[in-house]
Design an enzyme around this catalytic site. Structure first.
Site, PDB file in Angstrom:
ATOM      1  N   CYS A 185      -8.226  10.626   7.513  1.00 48.80           N
ATOM      2  CA  CYS A 185      -7.615  10.007   6.336  1.00 48.80           C
ATOM      3  C   CYS A 185      -6.401   9.176   6.750  1.00 48.80           C
ATOM      4  CB  CYS A 185      -7.212  11.103   5.360  1.00 48.80           C
ATOM      5  SG  CYS A 185      -5.992  12.247   6.033  1.00 48.80           S
ATOM      6  N   ASN A 222      -8.725   6.796  -2.250  1.00 51.44           N
ATOM      7  CA  ASN A 222      -9.047   7.903  -1.347  1.00 51.44           C
ATOM      8  C   ASN A 222     -10.086   7.441  -0.319  1.00 51.44           C
ATOM      9  OD1 ASN A 222      -9.021  10.425  -0.287  1.00 51.44           O
ATOM     10  ND2 ASN A 222      -9.736  11.505  -2.108  1.00 51.44           N
ATOM     11  N   HIS A 227      -2.682  15.141   3.121  1.00 48.78           N
ATOM     12  CA  HIS A 227      -3.753  14.154   2.994  1.00 48.78           C
ATOM     13  C   HIS A 227      -3.141  12.779   2.742  1.00 48.78           C
ATOM     14  CE1 HIS A 227      -7.693  12.577   2.291  1.00 48.78           C
ATOM     15  NE2 HIS A 227      -7.481  12.282   1.015  1.00 48.78           N
TER      16      HIS A 227
END
Lengths: 104, 247
Positions: free
Chosen positions: B26, B202, B164
């Site tokens: 990520c 995302n 994240h």
């Protein structure tokens, strides 16, 4: 759709039917009946957890079936987790590349 | 600060939603999304850049085992740029000992990177006037998220435990007639409630969330969004007027 918007029916869908829809939507298959039963159990647990999250959310968020609904929290963490970043940020003071500006 | 901002509406700025597969990258996808957006805004040129180069060439070894956005920017600085996604495509696993950076032409490069103040007003201002920013949040509530504005109870999403990295691409306000706050009686008529939110890109594929995006409550550092707001700088530094401190 969201758990909240699931109107009672005649009857809400059976868990297995919802799980079958999940398998079709996200192309899931399991190698044997035991694995299938285990994933169904995890799926049920995740759905219950999603309902709790939705009840507690103060905004407009909806929770429910996602691509990760047959994974445990641990499995999900291993796949998508990240190094813990809380605490002190590691030292980044290291000489960085050439000093010229502009073109590489 | 404008009332709303959504960089997805400007063609060529935000690239398609990526999917990490089984690679903890990520941090690399957020950094690449940031550089792509900054490059498109400042140079009016749409690019898709290589995540794989960051995974293979990073100084922390295997990029699929997690990493940090600042390391991504340092790798880009050290390699004097980044190859295109087309030349150096994503493979979902890292080859730390086979960095191919020198084999490919640089499709974009950065001058610097900076971390913004942990202030949501200032972050909104920078987002609206300079472009998308990477942020790192607590992803506890994302796994089962489907849509809507995420507003967990303040104590439920620890702002200190961020794990994240995602790309901040806009903000706005949602009207909601639903009042789920404690003590709100369901039977009472409810005035519409305006909920400020951030829009975040995302890297779990477009079938997750709102076509790969999600919205997070804006205004109280929800899930630690102000902890590491980082962005690359792709434009040349503007010559500053010399200043001198009074004697």
């Amino acid at each position: 759709g969201s758990l909240r918007s699931q109107d009672p029916g005649p009857q809400p869908l059976e868990l297995k039917q919802v799980f079958t829809l999940f398998q079709i939507q996200y192309n899931r298959s399991y190698s044997n009946l035991e694995e299938y039963a285990r994933r169904l159990d995890i799926f049920a647990h995740n759905l219950a957890w999603a309902q709790k999250l939705e009840e507690e959310d103060l905004g407009t968020a909806e929770f429910g079936v996602t691509p990760f609904s047959d994974l445990t929290e641990e499995e999900f963490g291993q796949l998508y987790g990240h190094r813990r970043m809380d605490g002190v940020a590691p030292d980044v003071g290291r000489e960085v590349g050439s000093e010229e500006w502009g073109e590489p | 600060v404008p009332p709303t901002c959504d960089w997805r509406k400007l063609n060529g700025v935000i690239s398609s939603v990526k999917k990490q597969e089984s690679c903890n990258c990520c941090w690399a996808m957020a950094a690449v999304g940031n550089i792509e957006a900054q490059w498109a805004i400042k140079h009016h040129q749409s690019v898709e850049l290589s995540v794989q180069e960051l995974l293979d060439c990073g100084r922390c070894g295997d990029g699929c085992r997690g990493g940090f956005v600042w390391d991504a920017f340092i790798t880009v600085l050290n390699n004097s740029g980044l190859a295109s996604e087309r030349d150096y495509p994503f493979q979902g696993k890292a080859k730390p000992h086979r960095c191919l950076a020198k084999k490919h032409k640089k499709a974009a490069w950065i001058q610097d990177f900076t971390m913004l103040q942990d202030n949501e007003q200032k972050i909104a201002w920078y987002l609206a006037t300079e472009g998308p920013i990477t942020v790192t949040i607590n992803m506890k509530f994302l796994r089962q998220y489907k849509k809507g504005v995420l507003q967990p109870p303040p104590t439920a999403c620890d702002p200190m435990h961020v794990d994240h990295s995602v790309l901040l691409v806009g903000f706005g306000k949602a009207e909601s007639a639903v009042d789920r706050r404690a003590g709100a009686a369901a039977s009472q008529p409810r005035p519409k409630r305006s909920i400020p939110f951030w829009i975040l890109k995302n890297s779990w594929g477009a079938e997750w969330g709102e076509k790969g995006y999600f919205r997070l409550y804006r205004g109280n550092n929800t899930c630690g969004i102000t902890k590491y707001p980082l962005t690359a700088r792709v434009d040349r530094p503007v010559k500053k007027r010399p200043v001198s401190c009074p004697p």
